[in-house]
Design an enzyme around this catalytic site. Structure first.
Site, mmCIF file in Angstrom:
data_model
loop_
_atom_site.group_PDB
_atom_site.id
_atom_site.type_symbol
_atom_site.label_atom_id
_atom_site.label_comp_id
_atom_site.label_asym_id
_atom_site.label_seq_id
_atom_site.Cartn_x
_atom_site.Cartn_y
_atom_site.Cartn_z
ATOM 1 N N CYS A 6 1.542 -8.857 23.042
ATOM 2 C CA CYS A 6 1.690 -8.841 21.577
ATOM 3 C C CYS A 6 3.120 -9.210 21.182
ATOM 4 C CB CYS A 6 1.320 -7.455 21.044
ATOM 5 S SG CYS A 6 1.749 -7.213 19.328
ATOM 6 N N ASP A 32 11.688 -11.706 8.485
ATOM 7 C CA ASP A 32 10.659 -12.688 8.842
ATOM 8 C C ASP A 32 11.329 -14.015 9.195
ATOM 9 O OD1 ASP A 32 7.359 -12.913 8.135
ATOM 10 O OD2 ASP A 32 8.458 -14.786 8.407
ATOM 11 N N ASN A 88 -1.876 -8.652 5.441
ATOM 12 C CA ASN A 88 -2.962 -9.589 5.710
ATOM 13 C C ASN A 88 -3.788 -9.025 6.852
ATOM 14 O OD1 ASN A 88 -1.945 -11.497 3.806
ATOM 15 N ND2 ASN A 88 -0.433 -12.179 5.323
ATOM 16 N N GLY A 94 -5.949 -13.848 6.549
ATOM 17 C CA GLY A 94 -4.861 -14.737 6.943
ATOM 18 C C GLY A 94 -3.856 -14.114 7.894
ATOM 19 N N HIS A 101 1.219 -5.008 10.243
ATOM 20 C CA HIS A 101 2.540 -5.140 9.633
ATOM 21 C C HIS A 101 2.421 -5.284 8.135
ATOM 22 C CE1 HIS A 101 1.121 -9.170 10.782
ATOM 23 N NE2 HIS A 101 1.748 -9.619 9.698
ATOM 24 N N HIS A 103 4.462 -6.912 4.869
ATOM 25 C CA HIS A 103 5.513 -7.800 4.390
ATOM 26 C C HIS A 103 6.154 -7.153 3.162
ATOM 27 C CE1 HIS A 103 4.004 -11.416 6.664
ATOM 28 N NE2 HIS A 103 2.854 -10.772 6.553
HETATM 29 P P1 5GP Z 1 0.889 -12.551 9.085
HETATM 30 O O1 5GP Z 1 0.602 -14.011 8.822
HETATM 31 O O2 5GP Z 1 0.229 -12.091 10.362
HETATM 32 O O3 5GP Z 1 0.582 -11.656 7.935
HETATM 33 O O4 5GP Z 1 2.448 -12.446 9.273
HETATM 34 C C1 5GP Z 1 3.109 -12.734 10.451
HETATM 35 C C2 5GP Z 1 4.532 -13.032 10.084
HETATM 36 O O5 5GP Z 1 5.318 -12.994 11.248
HETATM 37 C C3 5GP Z 1 4.726 -14.410 9.443
HETATM 38 O O6 5GP Z 1 5.273 -14.261 8.146
HETATM 39 C C4 5GP Z 1 5.679 -15.120 10.409
HETATM 40 O O7 5GP Z 1 6.636 -15.919 9.750
HETATM 41 C C5 5GP Z 1 6.320 -13.962 11.147
HETATM 42 N N1 5GP Z 1 6.709 -14.283 12.500
HETATM 43 C C6 5GP Z 1 5.950 -14.932 13.440
HETATM 44 N N2 5GP Z 1 6.611 -15.038 14.597
HETATM 45 C C7 5GP Z 1 7.819 -14.440 14.389
HETATM 46 C C8 5GP Z 1 8.963 -14.235 15.234
HETATM 47 O O8 5GP Z 1 9.002 -14.606 16.409
HETATM 48 N N3 5GP Z 1 10.018 -13.589 14.685
HETATM 49 C C9 5GP Z 1 10.016 -13.166 13.374
HETATM 50 N N4 5GP Z 1 11.120 -12.544 12.945
HETATM 51 N N5 5GP Z 1 8.954 -13.329 12.568
HETATM 52 C C10 5GP Z 1 7.876 -13.965 13.072
HETATM 53 ZN ZN ZN Z 2 1.772 -4.932 19.258
#
Ligand code: 5GP
Ligand code: ZN
Length: 115
Positions: A6, A32, A88, A94, A101, A103
């Site tokens: 993960c 992010d 999400n 999405g 998590h 945001h």
């Molecule tokens: P989701 O789309 O699952 O709601 O959000 C995942 C978030 O993780 C996205 O906004 C993406 O930009 C962020 N993210 C993905 N990989 C990384 C990473 O390696 N480092 C950081 N800091 N954020 C990440």
């Molecule tokens: Zn995890």
């Protein structure tokens, strides 16, 4: 429990670098990598929970800990005028990283409201 496959578990452990903005016993928060606003923080429980669909009475204290961290982080980030918290969940929601998590987004007037 850490899941070695993960991405966010690996960020929490420090194996993958991130810009951390908050940490306590149960919560980790970092910037992010692809910010959608001047402030865009990802807040995660340290315990691996895949998504909102997996929240239950046995793990919801980790979720509460994330929400208790929100006003602390928001204050530190200067979000005195408000912000948005987004989760999400799974494919239709999405979600791209399967570690629960939230945001925390702000630092400007957010216009892209869907609810
Ligand atoms: P989701 O789309 O699952 O709601 O959000 C995942 C978030 O993780 C996205 O906004 C993406 O930009 C962020 N993210 C993905 N990989 C990384 C990473 O390696 N480092 C950081 N800091 N954020 C990440
Ligand atoms: Zn995890």
């Amino acid at each position: 429990m850490k899941d070695d496959s993960c991405l966010f578990c690996r960020i929490i452990s420090g194996e993958i670098p991130s810009t951390s903005v908050y940490e306590d016993e149960n919560v980790f928060a970092f910037k992010d990598i692809n910010p959608q606003a001047p402030v865009h923080i990802v807040i995660v429980p340290k315990d691996h929970i895949s998504c909102a669909d997996d929240i239950s009475s046995t793990n919801s204290s980790a979720v509460a800990a994330c929400f208790e961290a929100i006003p602390v982080i928001a204050k530190e980030q200067g979000l005195t005028n408000g912000y948005r918290v987004i989760n999400n969940c799974k494919e239709d929601g999405g979600q791209s990283v399967m570690h629960l998590h939230f945001h925390l987004i702000g630092g400007k007037k957010l216009a892209e409201k869907i609810v």
